[in-house]
Write a protein that holds these residues in place. Structure first.
Motif, PDB file in Angstrom:
ATOM      1  N   ASN A 134      16.821  -8.423  -8.042  1.00  0.00           N
ATOM      2  CA  ASN A 134      17.941  -9.100  -7.367  1.00  0.00           C
ATOM      3  C   ASN A 134      19.194  -8.247  -7.242  1.00  0.00           C
ATOM      4  O   ASN A 134      20.298  -8.742  -7.480  1.00  0.00           O
ATOM      5  N   PRO A 135      19.108  -6.979  -6.873  1.00  0.00           N
ATOM      6  CA  PRO A 135      20.297  -6.119  -6.908  1.00  0.00           C
ATOM      7  C   PRO A 135      21.426  -6.566  -5.987  1.00  0.00           C
ATOM      8  O   PRO A 135      22.585  -6.206  -6.219  1.00  0.00           O
ATOM      9  N   GLU A 136      21.135  -7.366  -4.988  1.00  0.00           N
ATOM     10  CA  GLU A 136      22.171  -7.801  -4.047  1.00  0.00           C
ATOM     11  C   GLU A 136      22.840  -9.120  -4.444  1.00  0.00           C
ATOM     12  O   GLU A 136      23.803  -9.536  -3.799  1.00  0.00           O
ATOM     13  N   LYS A 137      22.342  -9.775  -5.488  1.00  0.00           N
ATOM     14  CA  LYS A 137      22.957 -11.038  -5.913  1.00  0.00           C
ATOM     15  C   LYS A 137      24.348 -10.767  -6.473  1.00  0.00           C
ATOM     16  O   LYS A 137      24.603  -9.708  -7.069  1.00  0.00           O
ATOM     17  N   PRO A 138      25.277 -11.715  -6.289  1.00  0.00           N
ATOM     18  CA  PRO A 138      26.657 -11.524  -6.772  1.00  0.00           C
ATOM     19  C   PRO A 138      26.744 -11.176  -8.256  1.00  0.00           C
ATOM     20  O   PRO A 138      27.545 -10.325  -8.640  1.00  0.00           O
ATOM     21  N   PHE A 139      25.918 -11.783  -9.122  1.00  0.00           N
ATOM     22  CA  PHE A 139      25.963 -11.469 -10.544  1.00  0.00           C
ATOM     23  C   PHE A 139      25.665  -9.992 -10.784  1.00  0.00           C
ATOM     24  O   PHE A 139      26.322  -9.327 -11.585  1.00  0.00           O
ATOM     25  N   CYS A 140      24.686  -9.483 -10.081  1.00  0.00           N
ATOM     26  CA  CYS A 140      24.313  -8.069 -10.241  1.00  0.00           C
ATOM     27  C   CYS A 140      25.424  -7.154  -9.741  1.00  0.00           C
ATOM     28  O   CYS A 140      25.788  -6.179 -10.402  1.00  0.00           O
ATOM     29  N   LYS A 141      25.962  -7.467  -8.583  1.00  0.00           N
ATOM     30  CA  LYS A 141      27.024  -6.635  -8.006  1.00  0.00           C
ATOM     31  C   LYS A 141      28.311  -6.695  -8.827  1.00  0.00           C
ATOM     32  O   LYS A 141      28.972  -5.672  -9.024  1.00  0.00           O
ATOM     33  N   ASN A 142      28.672  -7.887  -9.316  1.00  0.00           N
ATOM     34  CA  ASN A 142      29.967  -8.078  -9.969  1.00  0.00           C
ATOM     35  C   ASN A 142      29.953  -7.860 -11.484  1.00  0.00           C
ATOM     36  O   ASN A 142      30.987  -7.526 -12.060  1.00  0.00           O
ATOM     37  N   ILE A 143      28.827  -8.051 -12.130  1.00  0.00           N
ATOM     38  CA  ILE A 143      28.771  -7.952 -13.594  1.00  0.00           C
ATOM     39  C   ILE A 143      27.936  -6.753 -14.055  1.00  0.00           C
ATOM     40  O   ILE A 143      28.384  -5.967 -14.887  1.00  0.00           O
ATOM     41  N   ILE A 144      26.741  -6.615 -13.522  1.00  0.00           N
ATOM     42  CA  ILE A 144      25.853  -5.541 -13.996  1.00  0.00           C
ATOM     43  C   ILE A 144      26.257  -4.187 -13.433  1.00  0.00           C
ATOM     44  O   ILE A 144      26.339  -3.202 -14.174  1.00  0.00           O
ATOM     45  N   ASN A 145      26.539  -4.091 -12.134  1.00  0.00           N
ATOM     46  CA  ASN A 145      26.901  -2.793 -11.546  1.00  0.00           C
ATOM     47  C   ASN A 145      28.076  -2.118 -12.250  1.00  0.00           C
ATOM     48  O   ASN A 145      28.002  -0.918 -12.523  1.00  0.00           O
ATOM     49  N   PRO A 146      29.164  -2.844 -12.575  1.00  0.00           N
ATOM     50  CA  PRO A 146      30.254  -2.162 -13.286  1.00  0.00           C
ATOM     51  C   PRO A 146      29.823  -1.588 -14.640  1.00  0.00           C
ATOM     52  O   PRO A 146      30.292  -0.521 -15.039  1.00  0.00           O
ATOM     53  N   LYS A 147      28.924  -2.280 -15.337  1.00  0.00           N
ATOM     54  CA  LYS A 147      28.439  -1.759 -16.619  1.00  0.00           C
ATOM     55  C   LYS A 147      27.587  -0.505 -16.415  1.00  0.00           C
ATOM     56  O   LYS A 147      27.698   0.452 -17.179  1.00  0.00           O
ATOM     57  N   LEU A 148      26.751  -0.515 -15.391  1.00  0.00           N
ATOM     58  CA  LEU A 148      25.945   0.666 -15.097  1.00  0.00           C
ATOM     59  C   LEU A 148      26.831   1.847 -14.695  1.00  0.00           C
ATOM     60  O   LEU A 148      26.598   2.984 -15.114  1.00  0.00           O
ATOM     61  N   LYS A 149      27.842   1.584 -13.896  1.00  0.00           N
ATOM     62  CA  LYS A 149      28.776   2.647 -13.503  1.00  0.00           C
ATOM     63  C   LYS A 149      29.510   3.203 -14.726  1.00  0.00           C
ATOM     64  O   LYS A 149      29.734   4.412 -14.829  1.00  0.00           O
ATOM     65  N   LYS A 150      29.865   2.326 -15.655  1.00  0.00           N
ATOM     66  CA  LYS A 150      30.569   2.763 -16.862  1.00  0.00           C
ATOM     67  C   LYS A 150      29.697   3.708 -17.691  1.00  0.00           C
ATOM     68  O   LYS A 150      30.162   4.762 -18.116  1.00  0.00           O
ATOM     69  N   ILE A 151      28.427   3.343 -17.907  1.00  0.00           N
ATOM     70  CA  ILE A 151      27.602   4.243 -18.728  1.00  0.00           C
ATOM     71  C   ILE A 151      27.300   5.543 -17.997  1.00  0.00           C
ATOM     72  O   ILE A 151      27.195   6.586 -18.632  1.00  0.00           O
ATOM     73  N   MET A 152      27.207   5.485 -16.666  1.00  0.00           N
ATOM     74  CA  MET A 152      26.992   6.733 -15.923  1.00  0.00           C
ATOM     75  C   MET A 152      28.209   7.642 -16.066  1.00  0.00           C
ATOM     76  O   MET A 152      28.068   8.854 -16.169  1.00  0.00           O
ATOM     77  N   ARG A 153      29.400   7.055 -16.124  1.00  0.00           N
ATOM     78  CA  ARG A 153      30.625   7.840 -16.287  1.00  0.00           C
ATOM     79  C   ARG A 153      30.760   8.355 -17.720  1.00  0.00           C
ATOM     80  O   ARG A 153      31.013   9.534 -17.953  1.00  0.00           O
ATOM     81  N   LEU A 154      30.571   7.486 -18.704  1.00  0.00           N
ATOM     82  CA  LEU A 154      30.787   7.849 -20.105  1.00  0.00           C
ATOM     83  C   LEU A 154      29.715   8.777 -20.670  1.00  0.00           C
ATOM     84  O   LEU A 154      29.990   9.578 -21.559  1.00  0.00           O
TER      85      LEU A 154
END
Length: 167
Positions: A134-154
């Protein structure tokens, strides 16, 4: 060498997606974990199976602490217990040492518990691999994606990712 560890702290959909994205993680089981040394009910969590030759317990715990509120005793803590569930005495000792070492990276006290694994209940099939399905669902875009971006950065200099997300 393959090992497994239980991790809980936030929604199991988030935790599942985070650890599925890491090279060295072979499998992530999503559901609820209970502990031997807690009289509390089951809490949302995952069991992460990983290859020690490709991923360290320290890195898994660092990722875990940086992707949930590991210093906050908020009102949803019973449902989202901040915990590391160990499967051996050696793993318990390592997890405690790692948490103590990582405390210096946080301004507030880490509340994550190190608990003995008792039992696991897998989520329903339609809820498993939630982010991947469900990558296009709002929960994935708004909650999970920011966490994935954070670990990719850190962690971009210390770990590799199996997949990336759209920026």
């Amino acid at each position: 060498m393959i090992e497994k560890i239980g991790l809980g702290g936030s929604c199991h959909w988030c935790t599942e997606a985070i650890f599925q994205s890491l090279v060295g993680v072979n499998r992530v089981e999503q559901g609820w974990i209970a502990s031997v040394n807690e009289n509390e009910s089951f809490s949302e969590a995952v069991i992460v199976e990983y290859d020690l030759n490709k991923m360290s317990l320290k890195t898994l715990i660092e990722v875990h602490l940086n992707t949930h509120s590991c210093t906050s005793n908020h009102s949803m803590r019973e449902k989202y217990r901040s915990a590391i569930y160990y499967f051996s005495k050696e793993q318990e000792n390592k997890a405690i040492t790692i948490l103590n070492d990582l405390q210096k990276e946080f301004d507030n006290k880490i509340i994550t518990k190190v608990l003995s694994f008792r039992s696991f209940e897998m989520n329903k099939e339609e809820q498993l691999n939630y982010y991947l399905k469900n990558p296009e669902k709002p929960f994935c875009k708004n909650i999970i994606n920011p966490k994935l971006k954070k670990i990719m950065r850190l962690f971009s200099d210390t770990i590799e990712f199996k997949k990336t997300i759209n920026s």
